[in-house]
Design a protein around this motif. Structure first.
Motif, PDB file in Angstrom:
ATOM      1  N   TYR A  51      10.121  -7.504  -2.332  1.00 15.55           N
ATOM      2  CA  TYR A  51       8.921  -6.668  -2.382  1.00 15.55           C
ATOM      3  C   TYR A  51       9.296  -5.206  -2.619  1.00 15.55           C
ATOM      4  O   TYR A  51      10.099  -4.643  -1.879  1.00 15.55           O
ATOM      5  CB  TYR A  51       8.158  -6.843  -1.063  1.00 15.55           C
ATOM      6  N   TYR A  89       1.580  -6.670   3.669  1.00 14.70           N
ATOM      7  CA  TYR A  89       1.050  -7.284   2.442  1.00 14.70           C
ATOM      8  C   TYR A  89       0.932  -8.769   2.732  1.00 14.70           C
ATOM      9  O   TYR A  89       1.521  -9.266   3.723  1.00 14.70           O
ATOM     10  CB  TYR A  89       1.978  -7.026   1.236  1.00 14.70           C
ATOM     11  N   GLU A  90       0.184  -9.470   1.917  1.00 12.40           N
ATOM     12  CA  GLU A  90       0.013 -10.897   2.165  1.00 12.40           C
ATOM     13  C   GLU A  90       1.360 -11.600   2.091  1.00 12.40           C
ATOM     14  O   GLU A  90       2.066 -11.457   1.100  1.00 12.40           O
ATOM     15  CB  GLU A  90      -0.959 -11.499   1.165  1.00 12.40           C
ATOM     16  N   ILE A 115      -2.151  -2.937  -3.465  1.00 13.93           N
ATOM     17  CA  ILE A 115      -3.251  -3.895  -3.548  1.00 13.93           C
ATOM     18  C   ILE A 115      -2.835  -4.878  -4.628  1.00 13.93           C
ATOM     19  O   ILE A 115      -2.700  -4.487  -5.793  1.00 13.93           O
ATOM     20  CB  ILE A 115      -4.572  -3.194  -3.869  1.00 13.93           C
ATOM     21  N   GLU A 116      -2.582  -6.103  -4.192  1.00 14.37           N
ATOM     22  CA  GLU A 116      -1.908  -7.057  -5.085  1.00 14.37           C
ATOM     23  C   GLU A 116      -0.641  -6.373  -5.621  1.00 14.37           C
ATOM     24  O   GLU A 116       0.125  -5.847  -4.819  1.00 14.37           O
ATOM     25  CB  GLU A 116      -2.859  -7.556  -6.182  1.00 14.37           C
ATOM     26  N   ASP A 117      -0.463  -6.299  -6.915  1.00 15.70           N
ATOM     27  CA  ASP A 117       0.786  -5.710  -7.432  1.00 15.70           C
ATOM     28  C   ASP A 117       0.666  -4.239  -7.766  1.00 15.70           C
ATOM     29  O   ASP A 117       1.587  -3.648  -8.325  1.00 15.70           O
ATOM     30  CB  ASP A 117       1.234  -6.463  -8.693  1.00 15.70           C
ATOM     31  N   TRP A 118      -0.455  -3.654  -7.442  1.00 14.04           N
ATOM     32  CA  TRP A 118      -0.724  -2.269  -7.832  1.00 14.04           C
ATOM     33  C   TRP A 118      -0.343  -1.297  -6.700  1.00 14.04           C
ATOM     34  O   TRP A 118      -0.932  -1.342  -5.630  1.00 14.04           O
ATOM     35  CB  TRP A 118      -2.214  -2.130  -8.188  1.00 14.04           C
ATOM     36  N   ARG A 140     -11.108  -3.696  -0.476  1.00 16.00           N
ATOM     37  CA  ARG A 140      -9.924  -4.567  -0.483  1.00 16.00           C
ATOM     38  C   ARG A 140      -8.799  -3.937   0.357  1.00 16.00           C
ATOM     39  O   ARG A 140      -8.112  -4.617   1.113  1.00 16.00           O
ATOM     40  CB  ARG A 140      -9.469  -4.784  -1.940  1.00 16.00           C
TER      41      ARG A 140
END
Ligand code: ZN
Ligand code: FE
Ligand code: FE
Ligand code: ZN
Length: 272
Positions: A51, A89-90, A115-118, A140
């Motif tokens: 990550y 993160y998830e 946020i997700e990959d951003w 989100r």
């Protein structure tokens, strides 16, 4: 000029994260010159799952981080605490649930930077804001912060309204509606939040969190600490007089201190 407030600075980085400068001893000296009684290094946590490797130390450098900070801990002012800024993160829980308690941290800051990959607070990815729904993005973000709180893995939420960094904000009514349940979850988890002055050095030009969010946190008795998020020695204690004034304005009269991940409380120093 008013004397500098003797508040602990619980958020600073080291060069191991690849985007901070200076030696840890210089951060401590800077704190000493300002009369800051206690500092905590909270560098970005290493992650074995790949990550965001660009903004954090490699796992095999973690022992260097630990020994670099413990070398500063010998008697002397200010006191040096050992912390980490760990990303939520998830999917992070599996690793963090065993790794964080296995280290001798005084403080674990919990952050959401993606946020997700951003990497929504990364200047190199700022342009993405032009093509997203700002309110939905904040929603989100706060979903992730809520899960961060529920995870029970962290002590203090870092820069609670980070998505405002470049000036993108939802309408106040939407912000309230999304932040209130998250504040309840933070309070329920017995966590604190930080007044992070790095926002004053960013386009938004404002402390994290905003006065509105901080006053809502105050209503829920969520404890606060103070962090410069220094990535250079000169940034230690950055704008702490302003942060103290903000805390007092919304009704705080104490701040948290922490050792071995156990919180205590101290009265806020008087403002000038
Ligand atoms: Zn950083
Ligand atoms: Fe951060
Ligand atoms: Fe940080
Ligand atoms: Zn940070």
């Amino acid at each position: 000029m008013d004397p500098f407030p003797p508040l602990p600075d619980y958020h600073m980085h080291t060069h191991l994260c690849k985007h901070a400068q200076g030696e840890p001893s210089e951060y401590r000296s800077a704190a000493g010159r300002l009369g800051i009684p206690e500092i905590c290094f909270a560098d970005h946590n290493p992650n074995p799952d790949g990550y965001d490797p660009r903004h954090r130390m490699e796992m095999d450098l973690f022992p260097d981080y630990r020994s670099m900070i413990s070398a500063l801990r010998d008697p002397g002012n200010p006191t040096v605490l050992f912390g980490i800024e760990a990303d939520y993160y998830e999917g992070c829980e599996a690793h963090l649930a065993t790794w964080l308690p296995s280290q001798e941290f005084d403080l674990v800051l919990g952050s959401v930077h993606f946020i997700e990959d951003w990497g929504f607070d990364n200047p190199a990815e700022r342009h993405v804001w032009d093509s997203v729904d700002v309110t939905a993005t904040w929603r989100r973000y706060f979903e992730l912060v809520g899960r961060l709180a529920d995870s029970g893995l962290f002590d203090v939420v870092a820069h609670l309204d980070l998505p405002k960094k470049f000036g993108h904000r939802p309408p106040e009514k939407d912000l309230r509606e999304m932040v209130l349940p998250v504040l309840d979850r933070i309070a329920g988890a017995g966590m604190g939040i930080e007044l992070n002055t790095s926002g004053l050095r960013k386009p938004v030009g404002e402390i994290y969190p905003s006065s509105l969010i901080l006053s809502l946190a105050r209503q829920r008795d969520i404890p606060i600490c103070f962090g410069s998020d220094a990535h250079r020695p000169e940034e230690v204690g950055y704008a702490f007089p302003r942060a103290l004034a903000l805390a007092r304005e919304v009704g705080y009269d104490r701040h948290l201190t922490i050792r071995d991940r156990a919180m205590s409380f101290e009265p806020l120093p008087a403002t000038g």
